[in-house]
Design an enzyme around this catalytic site. Structure first.
Site, mmCIF file in Angstrom:
data_model
loop_
_atom_site.group_PDB
_atom_site.id
_atom_site.type_symbol
_atom_site.label_atom_id
_atom_site.label_comp_id
_atom_site.label_asym_id
_atom_site.label_seq_id
_atom_site.Cartn_x
_atom_site.Cartn_y
_atom_site.Cartn_z
ATOM 1 N N ARG A 1 -7.606 0.450 3.329
ATOM 2 C CA ARG A 1 -6.898 1.465 2.547
ATOM 3 C C ARG A 1 -7.825 2.320 1.694
ATOM 4 N NH1 ARG A 1 -3.478 -2.479 -1.526
ATOM 5 N NH2 ARG A 1 -3.558 -0.863 -3.103
ATOM 6 N N GLU B 1 3.698 -8.027 1.916
ATOM 7 C CA GLU B 1 2.658 -7.022 2.156
ATOM 8 C C GLU B 1 1.706 -7.438 3.276
ATOM 9 O OE1 GLU B 1 0.713 -6.304 -1.620
ATOM 10 O OE2 GLU B 1 0.850 -8.389 -2.206
ATOM 11 N N CYS C 1 7.561 -1.442 -3.814
ATOM 12 C CA CYS C 1 6.720 -1.008 -4.931
ATOM 13 C C CYS C 1 5.391 -0.411 -4.463
ATOM 14 C CB CYS C 1 6.469 -2.157 -5.902
ATOM 15 S SG CYS C 1 5.630 -3.546 -5.137
ATOM 16 N N ARG D 1 3.644 -9.259 -11.943
ATOM 17 C CA ARG D 1 3.003 -9.816 -10.750
ATOM 18 C C ARG D 1 1.792 -10.629 -11.172
ATOM 19 N NH1 ARG D 1 0.265 -5.983 -6.410
ATOM 20 N NH2 ARG D 1 -1.348 -5.888 -7.984
ATOM 21 N N HIS E 1 -7.236 1.676 -5.591
ATOM 22 C CA HIS E 1 -6.746 1.427 -6.948
ATOM 23 C C HIS E 1 -7.177 2.505 -7.924
ATOM 24 C CE1 HIS E 1 -5.579 -2.268 -5.006
ATOM 25 N NE2 HIS E 1 -4.585 -2.201 -5.864
ATOM 26 N N ASN F 1 1.328 -0.613 0.405
ATOM 27 C CA ASN F 1 -0.103 -0.263 0.398
ATOM 28 C C ASN F 1 -0.874 -1.247 1.266
ATOM 29 O OD1 ASN F 1 0.816 1.449 -1.508
ATOM 30 N ND2 ASN F 1 -0.040 0.353 -3.251
ATOM 31 N N ASP F 2 -0.566 -2.513 1.081
ATOM 32 C CA ASP F 2 -1.249 -3.517 1.896
ATOM 33 C C ASP F 2 -0.575 -3.702 3.246
ATOM 34 O OD1 ASP F 2 -3.537 -4.456 0.479
ATOM 35 O OD2 ASP F 2 -2.167 -5.205 -1.042
ATOM 36 N N ARG G 1 1.165 -4.680 -12.676
ATOM 37 C CA ARG G 1 -0.074 -5.261 -12.134
ATOM 38 C C ARG G 1 -0.855 -5.846 -13.309
ATOM 39 N NH1 ARG G 1 0.142 -0.386 -8.945
ATOM 40 N NH2 ARG G 1 -0.026 -0.833 -6.715
HETATM 41 C C1 PEP Z 1 0.965 -2.915 -2.385
HETATM 42 O O1 PEP Z 1 0.136 -3.519 -1.713
HETATM 43 O O2 PEP Z 1 1.774 -2.095 -1.904
HETATM 44 C C2 PEP Z 1 1.018 -3.126 -3.841
HETATM 45 C C3 PEP Z 1 1.988 -2.586 -4.557
HETATM 46 O O3 PEP Z 1 0.052 -3.876 -4.416
HETATM 47 P P1 PEP Z 1 -1.431 -3.348 -4.726
HETATM 48 O O4 PEP Z 1 -1.437 -1.854 -4.490
HETATM 49 O O5 PEP Z 1 -1.728 -3.688 -6.138
HETATM 50 O O6 PEP Z 1 -2.260 -4.081 -3.747
HETATM 51 MG MG MG Z 2 -0.878 -5.176 -2.545
#
Ligand code: PEP
Ligand code: MG
Length: 582
Positions: A470, A436, A507, A336, A192, A459-460, A300
């Site tokens: 990650r 995700e 996203c 979200r 993040h 991402n997840d 977010r």
């Molecule tokens: C993701 O997991 O791709 C996502 C957009 O959410 P975050 O990065 O906030 O976990």
């Molecule tokens: Mg995520």
């Protein structure tokens, strides 16, 4: 001159002096001092006490201005403990009699106090005080060792931050005018910290191993957020080379943006694609508009929870969402719900038990469903804001169909409450989920029937599919967006969206990495939500390719078996499609 290579996470090239921050979780070695330095060490401790009290008083005065004042007694109790004569005399004794450093004296005294509190396990009042003592310990020690961190807000010269890691809240509070770049020992492309650096447009390179050991504050640094290179003490030639590269990059970015900003997001053969932005903070709304995004595909909301001791009130939720929704003037805004957990810690986490595997723990929708009061406050804020713009609500980290049903039930309950009170909201607010977790991607055919849309959070999804943290630089090589297993999951979700006539967007950061744009288009993705600053590049690629060409690329990729092979092929494709970007 020394050159280090890390992971480039936020583009741009900068040259500035380093500001080295110590670790947030400062390790406190048992170091001893000479008897002569006891006076200086005592003075240091007194100053850290005074600074801590003054910080806490500032928090109290902020809290007084807010609606919820329940947290004030907690902060007042912290001040009382810091002022406690007995505790202080013990710390001073440790410095004077045992010749301990001030940090160690604080830690030893407070840890002894914690032990005494926890030995009485049955007493929940004292048990809950333990977190307060940890909090106090952290604050005093930070004030003892991290004067430099406090100095960030008072910087006169532009600097490049060098740190083991930054928390998302620390990153979010960086002042773009003073902080020119960020480099960290730890982290990955989708940590993040990286996401926020990108959102703020601050060039950043992470996963540099022990860069904090190689750099002292004041060293001249070059940060190349395009290639992941950091140069320490560069020679004249290198400075000249990177200054030119930096100017070129800035010039190209501005030129591309002004050329492309007002052009429609369409493929070469005229297929319309929706290109939205991800935002972390309400202040970014103007950037979204400036970069010509079609809306916000992911807002977010964690940051609302992370810089205060109290949960945001319904009014705060409502006012922030209303502000963003109104500023977007009819463009869509997908909000979200809370996704605290994983690497996104909040002040409120102080009261949550520490989890062994936070990414697999009580995160996101799980936390909301276990704390329905907190969840309802946010939903009420979102629904009320829906009266003022094109607002959608999206639930993160869905693993099962039951979670969707529970979340929808709670949403319905909140709607009923608003109806009863005749509070206006959009009855037709769209409900979406994030895909995700592999279980939800595999079950997309069933889950998608429950909602109006879904958004793929790569991402997840990559993290959970590849079993790779990650944020862990040691396994970053396994974090492969184009691994065939990940691509098959994504394809399945897109296909289910098409079959059930429900919009599917992406996203995760993969959507904003332009080597994947042709592939994703070819796989049938019609909506991208990306960091605002990469919108011009993604739009450029979309406008430079036909859907048939993209489909051909996707077909070829699906015959391949390794991410390395796929990435190489996709890089070559982008080189042909948009040579300026490669
Ligand atoms: C993701 O997991 O791709 C996502 C957009 O959410 P975050 O990065 O906030 O976990
Ligand atoms: Mg995520």
């Amino acid at each position: 001159m020394q050159i280090k290579k890390g992971i480039a996470v936020s583009p741009g090239i900068v040259i500035a002096r380093a500001l080295l921050l110590d670790a947030t979780e400062y390790p406190i070695p048992m170091r001893q001092i000479t008897p002569e330095s006891a006076g200086a060490e005592t003075a240091k401790l007194e100053k850290a006490f005074a600074d801590s009290i003054s910080e806490l008083e500032t928090i109290i005065s902020h809290l007084r201005k807010r609606i919820a004042k329940e947290a004030i007694p907690i902060i007042e109790a912290h001040i009382k403990i810091i002022r406690d004569h007995y505790l202080k005399s013990q710390m001073l004794d440790h410095i004077k009699k045992d010749a301990y450093t001030a940090e160690y004296a604080v830690s030893r005294t407070l840890r002894k106090y914690i032990k005494a509190l926890t030995s009485n396990q049955t007493d929940s009042f004292w048990g809950s005080r333990v977190n307060d003592i940890y909090d106090i310990e952290k604050r005093i020690i930070r004030n003892l060792v991290q004067d430099k961190i406090a100095g960030i807000s008072k910087l006169k010269e532009p600097v490049i931050i060098v740190s083991q890691d930054l928390t998302p809240t620390e990153t979010a509070s960086l002042d773009k005018n003073k902080i020119k770049g960020v480099t960290t020992d730890k982290g990955g492309r989708t940590s993040h910290t990286a996401i926020i650096a990108r959102a703020l447009g601050i060039p950043a390179v992470v996963a540099l191993n022990n860069i904090t050991l190689d750099i002292a504050s004041g060293d001249l640094l070059i940060v190349d957020g395009n290639s992941g290179i950091v140069v320490i003490d560069p020679d004249k030639e290198t400075i000249k080379k990177y200054s030119a590269l930096g100017k070129n990059f800035d010039f190209y970015e501005r030129k591309l943006l002004s050329e492309i900003r007002n052009l429609p997001t369409k493929t070469k053969d005229g297929r319309e694609i929706m290109l939205c932005a991800n935002i972390e903070l309400p202040e970014e709304t103007s950037t979204v508009i400036q970069y010509g995004a079609d809306g916000v595909g992911l807002f977010r909301t964690e940051w609302l929870y992370s810089d205060s001791y109290i949960l945001p009130s319904e009014k705060e939720h409502f006012e922030i969402y209303k502000r963003v929704a109104s500023a977007l003037k009819g463009r869509k805004l997908t909000i979200r719900t809370l996704d605290i957990g994983g690497d996104k810690l909040a002040a409120t986490d102080g009261e949550a038990p520490i989890e062994k595997n936070p990414f697999l723990g009580c995160r996101a929708i799980r936390l909301s469903l276990q704390n329905t009061g907190v969840f309802e406050l946010q939903l009420r804020g979102i629904l009320r804001a829906s009266h003022y713009g094109n607002v959608n609500v999206m639930f993160p980290m869905i693993a099962t169909i039951d979670e969707i049903r529970q979340a929808k039930n709670i949403l319905e309950r909140v709607k009923n409450g608003l109806r009863k009170k005749r509070v206006p909201f959009n009855e037709d607010v769209k409900i979406g989920i994030m895909i995700e977790i592999p279980s939800s991607a595999i079950m997309a055919d069933a889950l998608i029937k429950e909602v109006d849309f879904c958004s793929i959070g790569t991402n997840d999804l990559i993290q959970y599919t590849m079993a790779v943290d990650r944020t862990n630089e040691k396994v970053a090589y396994l974090y492969q967006p184009s691994h065939p297993s990940v691509l098959r999951l994504i394809k399945y979700v897109i296909d289910q969206g098409k079959k059930h006539n429900k919009p599917v967007s992406m996203c995760g950061e993969m959507a904003g990495d332009w080597i994947y744009t042709p592939l994703l288009l070819g796989m049938g993705l019609k909506e991208f939500s990306v960091s605002p600053i990469v919108i011009p590049e993604i739009k450029k690629i979309i406008r430079s390719i036909t859907l048939d060409e993209a489909r051909k690329i996707s077909e070829n990729v699906f015959t391949m078996e390794s991410a390395v092979e796929i990435d190489k092929y996709l890089r070559d494709c982008v080189k042909n499609i948009a040579p300026q970007l490669s």
